[in-house]
Design a protein around this motif. Structure first.
Motif, PDB file in Angstrom:
ATOM      1  N   ARG A  37       0.838  -1.219   0.000  1.00 17.56           N
ATOM      2  CA  ARG A  37       0.000   0.000   0.000  1.00 17.56           C
ATOM      3  C   ARG A  37       0.864   1.257   0.000  1.00 17.56           C
ATOM      4  NH1 ARG A  37      -3.416  -3.148   3.958  1.00 17.56           N
ATOM      5  NH2 ARG A  37      -5.376  -3.613   2.866  1.00 17.56           N
TER       6      ARG A  37
ATOM      7  N   LEU B 131       2.180   1.828  -3.572  1.00 13.93           N
ATOM      8  CA  LEU B 131       1.121   2.150  -4.530  1.00 13.93           C
ATOM      9  C   LEU B 131       0.319   3.386  -4.141  1.00 13.93           C
ATOM     10  CD1 LEU B 131      -0.297  -1.423  -5.326  1.00 13.93           C
ATOM     11  CD2 LEU B 131       1.357  -0.085  -6.643  1.00 13.93           C
TER      12      LEU B 131
ATOM     13  N   VAL C  73      -1.894   3.524  -1.610  1.00 16.48           N
ATOM     14  CA  VAL C  73      -3.235   3.105  -1.182  1.00 16.48           C
ATOM     15  C   VAL C  73      -3.356   3.303   0.319  1.00 16.48           C
ATOM     16  CG1 VAL C  73      -4.833   1.149  -1.049  1.00 16.48           C
ATOM     17  CG2 VAL C  73      -3.352   1.424  -3.054  1.00 16.48           C
TER      18      VAL C  73
ATOM     19  N   GLU D 234      -7.554  -0.035   2.932  1.00 11.14           N
ATOM     20  CA  GLU D 234      -8.239  -0.080   1.635  1.00 11.14           C
ATOM     21  C   GLU D 234      -7.813  -1.316   0.856  1.00 11.14           C
ATOM     22  OE1 GLU D 234      -7.963   3.436  -0.735  1.00 11.14           O
ATOM     23  OE2 GLU D 234      -8.050   4.779   1.007  1.00 11.14           O
ATOM     24  N   ARG D 235      -8.707  -1.871   0.058  1.00 13.54           N
ATOM     25  CA  ARG D 235      -8.369  -3.027  -0.776  1.00 13.54           C
ATOM     26  C   ARG D 235      -7.508  -2.579  -1.958  1.00 13.54           C
ATOM     27  NH1 ARG D 235     -13.303  -6.806  -2.053  1.00 13.54           N
ATOM     28  NH2 ARG D 235     -11.653  -8.385  -2.111  1.00 13.54           N
ATOM     29  N   ILE D 236      -6.645  -3.482  -2.405  1.00 13.41           N
ATOM     30  CA  ILE D 236      -5.647  -3.166  -3.419  1.00 13.41           C
ATOM     31  C   ILE D 236      -6.061  -3.809  -4.743  1.00 13.41           C
ATOM     32  CG2 ILE D 236      -3.192  -3.332  -4.003  1.00 13.41           C
ATOM     33  CD1 ILE D 236      -2.755  -3.971  -0.943  1.00 13.41           C
ATOM     34  N   SER D 237      -5.883  -3.082  -5.828  1.00 13.27           N
ATOM     35  CA  SER D 237      -6.224  -3.623  -7.144  1.00 13.27           C
ATOM     36  C   SER D 237      -5.045  -4.393  -7.716  1.00 13.27           C
ATOM     37  CB  SER D 237      -6.616  -2.501  -8.106  1.00 13.27           C
ATOM     38  OG  SER D 237      -6.801  -3.019  -9.411  1.00 13.27           O
TER      39      SER D 237
ATOM     40  N   PHE E 219      -7.033  -7.902  -1.707  1.00 16.25           N
ATOM     41  CA  PHE E 219      -7.062  -7.456  -3.094  1.00 16.25           C
ATOM     42  C   PHE E 219      -8.490  -7.475  -3.639  1.00 16.25           C
ATOM     43  CE2 PHE E 219      -2.876  -9.241  -2.274  1.00 16.25           C
ATOM     44  CZ  PHE E 219      -2.068  -8.170  -2.644  1.00 16.25           C
TER      45      PHE E 219
END
Length: 640
Positions: A50, A53, A55, A59-62, A231
């Motif tokens: 996170r 990136l 994030v 929070e969920r990660i793409s 994810f």
């Protein structure tokens, strides 16, 4: 426009989690986090992803932004050491219920009056009515109804993990397969079967390995599910990979407890060897000093593996890189008691960490280097204190060593006390290196010492001097080399086949058939992990021993005369003698298969036109006096 893809290479250690992130352009970013920091994040590996990136925490990660995540973890190791695995049921042939506990009746401490046996990993035993003899004769048919009743009773008690270990089950599979099917029908979530986990002779080691797999795999599975749950999308095969003890990667869905014990240290050895080869060294001692322990390994042209070993009081028979570990890391606790200095084996870990971390921890090896000026608070991340914005607490460390000096008396100073503790720690590390080199017939003076890990560079010269080693290699990414090595590793699978027959020309047809069979199974395994058939390479090895002995030596598969010559050369080097009157047996056939690697291209670096300019100068204490040293930023250092 396609969004840039990242690769993340992560080593989750006992104290720190190291993250190396590779962008789509090939650039590397590195960062380091405390493995346990509950006030700030739930998981250090996900926090690192996170962070890179951008994030937000939680929070969920793409996965659209990520091509691969390659990770080594101590989750299984810690569960084994602390005996915090899954409650496990052992199903074994009737009459053999105590055989795993009895083991080999070895007494590591011959004169100990209070015998302390290692705690058993399994919680309950069910003896199964069945027996197959060594030649395949069914002496006692499998009583399926009785077995079903016993397994159902254990399931009703709350057991969800089972280890199935039957006599001669490594060779004659039918009873184990039928019992596994019954367990599956009842609803057991983890079913570890010995002919799948460790298809080799010796019921004790085979049984222990199967129990370890049943004990640890559910713990790993929950951790993997937690990672996967962070994810947005479902991952593709080969997108989330974990490092195995054998030195290769496995897809998250294939990662098992038996393969996870040396997950992190194995990555360090891969990175160590890669760095040494690029620098032109073919004989290297890997010296990985982290926060909790120091891992050492020997390399002289090929990775050395063990196929039977004991870890935390548990016998295991799975392929592992030959790594020796001692409890002498940056977090190893210092004690002055009974008139002597002691270092370890207990560790301060990440929470609370060493005394200087401002979390109420004990004095540790890291505090030694801070007291002696080898760690500079101004050049160390200010991530400590309640708000995580304060530097290392050098003044408090100085006062604590001065307190011990006053207790000792004899005009001792804080610095001389710290040096005394340091000498003990260095001796622990030097003895570990001797165990994997000198004691096995290798002249350590002919080797390069490749130092890495967060604390490796601080002790490199002292350890090399103690061993008479004249060359030291420090890679630019030495502080995160285990994570870097995990990124360089290939997806790997390995299978063994027990042979136990005299090595002669007549055997070679059977060997060729066995190799082809194992290669086909490995290729299918790799295909399920996203490796294309054209990317797969195979390597076959023969594990040989003298008849009537237990000690094995691995050699490359060749004609019998060549293999016997290689075996005798290795036996002579390691043990100092040969036994020509004994027959040589092919104990085991091993086939390793791997594919799907990435190799970082070598970068041409312009030589330095003149000597580099230091950022500053500082003093450090060594050999009983203060000395002057320059401080350089590694990013400014050029070739030459």
């Amino acid at each position: 426009m396609t969004e840039p893809k990242w690769e993340f290479w992560i080593d989750r250690g006992g104290t720190f989690t190291d993250v190396v992130a590779r962008s789509s352009a090939g650039e590397l970013q590195t960062c380091k986090f405390l493995s346990e920091n509950p006030e700030s994040y739930d998981d250090a590996a996900l926090h690192g992803i996170r962070h890179i990136l951008g994030v937000g925490e939680g929070e969920r990660i793409s996965l659209d932004q990520i091509s691969a995540i390659k990770m080594g973890t101590t989750v299984a190791t810690n569960a084994l050491l602390e005996r915090k695995g899954e409650a496990t049921l052992l199903a074994i042939t009737r009459g053999m219920g105590d055989v795993i506990e009895i083991g080999y009746q070895a007494r590591p401490k011959t004169f100990a009056l209070n015998i302390e046996k290692p705690e058993k990993l399994y919680s309950r035993v069910i003896e199964i009515d069945e027996r197959i003899s060594a030649d395949g004769t069914i002496q006692t048919p499998l009583n399926l109804e009785g077995a079903r009743a016993g397994l159902q009773d254990a399931f009703d008690e709350g057991f969800r993990s089972i280890a199935i270990v039957l006599m001669h089950g490594y060779k004659f599979l039918q009873h184990e397969q039928q019992l596994a099917e019954v367990a599956r029908e009842i609803g057991f979530m983890q079913i570890s079967v010995s002919h799948e986990v460790s298809p080799l002779t010796k019921i004790v080691a085979r049984g222990d390995t199967t129990i370890v797999d049943a004990y640890l795999t559910p713990i790993l599975r929950r951790y993997i599910d937690r990672i996967s749950g962070a994810f947005v999308e479902q991952q593709e095969p080969g997108q989330i990979l974990f490092m195995q003890s054998s030195g290769g990667l496995a897809d998250a869905a294939k990662f098992r407890g038996r393969d996870a014990i040396l997950s992190g240290p194995a990555g360090g050895i891969v990175g160590c060897v890669h760095a040494a080869k690029l620098a032109g060294f073919d004989k290297v001692i890997g010296f990985d000093m982290g926060g909790t322990s120091t891992d050492v390994a020997h390399y002289a042209g090929e990775f050395e593996k063990l196929y039977e070993t004991e870890i935390a009081g548990v016998r295991m028979r799975v392929p592992m890189l030959h790594i020796h570990t001692v409890a002498a890391g940056g977090g190893s606790i210092l004690k002055f008691e009974d008139g002597r200095f002691r270092v370890g084996p207990e560790s301060a870990g990440a929470d609370p960490g060493p005394f200087c971390y401002r979390r109420g921890g004990p004095l540790a090896v890291t505090d030694i280097n801070l007291c002696l000026g080898k760690l500079q608070p101004d050049h160390f991340p200010a991530i400590f204190g309640p708000s995580q914005d304060q530097p290392l607490d050098a003044e408090a460390v100085q006062r604590e060593f001065a307190r011990i000096a006053e207790e000792i008396g004899a005009n001792q100073s804080a610095e001389t006390v710290a040096e005394g503790f340091l000498a003990v720690a260095v001796e622990h590390m030097a003895q570990a290196i001797k165990k994997i080199s000198v004691s096995r017939g290798y002249d350590v003076k002919q080797y390069t010492l490749n130092c890495f890990g967060g604390a490796g560079g601080q002790h490199a010269l002292l350890v090399a001097d103690r061993l008479g080693i004249s060359k030291i290699l420090l890679h630019p990414l030495a502080g995160v080399l285990s994570a870097y090595g995990i990124g360089l590793a290939r997806i790997h699978t390995e299978r063994q086949k027990s042979i136990g027959t005299d090595l002669d020309q007549e055997l070679m047809q059977k060997v060729a058939h066995g190799v082809a069979e194992l290669e086909a199974l490995n290729a299918d395994d790799l295909a399920a992990q996203g490796v294309a058939p054209g990317q797969v390479t195979h390597h076959a090895q023969a594990i040989l021993r003298y008849r009537g002995t237990e000690t094995t030596i691995g050699v490359a598969l060749a004609d019998p005369a060549r293999m016997i010559a290689d075996f005798e050369e290795g036996h002579k080097r390691q043990f100092g003698f040969l036994a020509p009157e004994k027959d040589v047996l092919l104990d085991m056939l091993v086939v390793e298969s791997e594919g799907g690697s990435w190799t970082r291209p070598e970068v041409e670096i312009e030589p330095e036109a003149g000597p580099p300019l230091p950022l500053a100068s500082s003093q450090f204490y060594s050999g009983g006096e203060w000395r002057e040293a320059s401080i350089f930023d590694i990013a400014d250092l050029k070739a030459g």
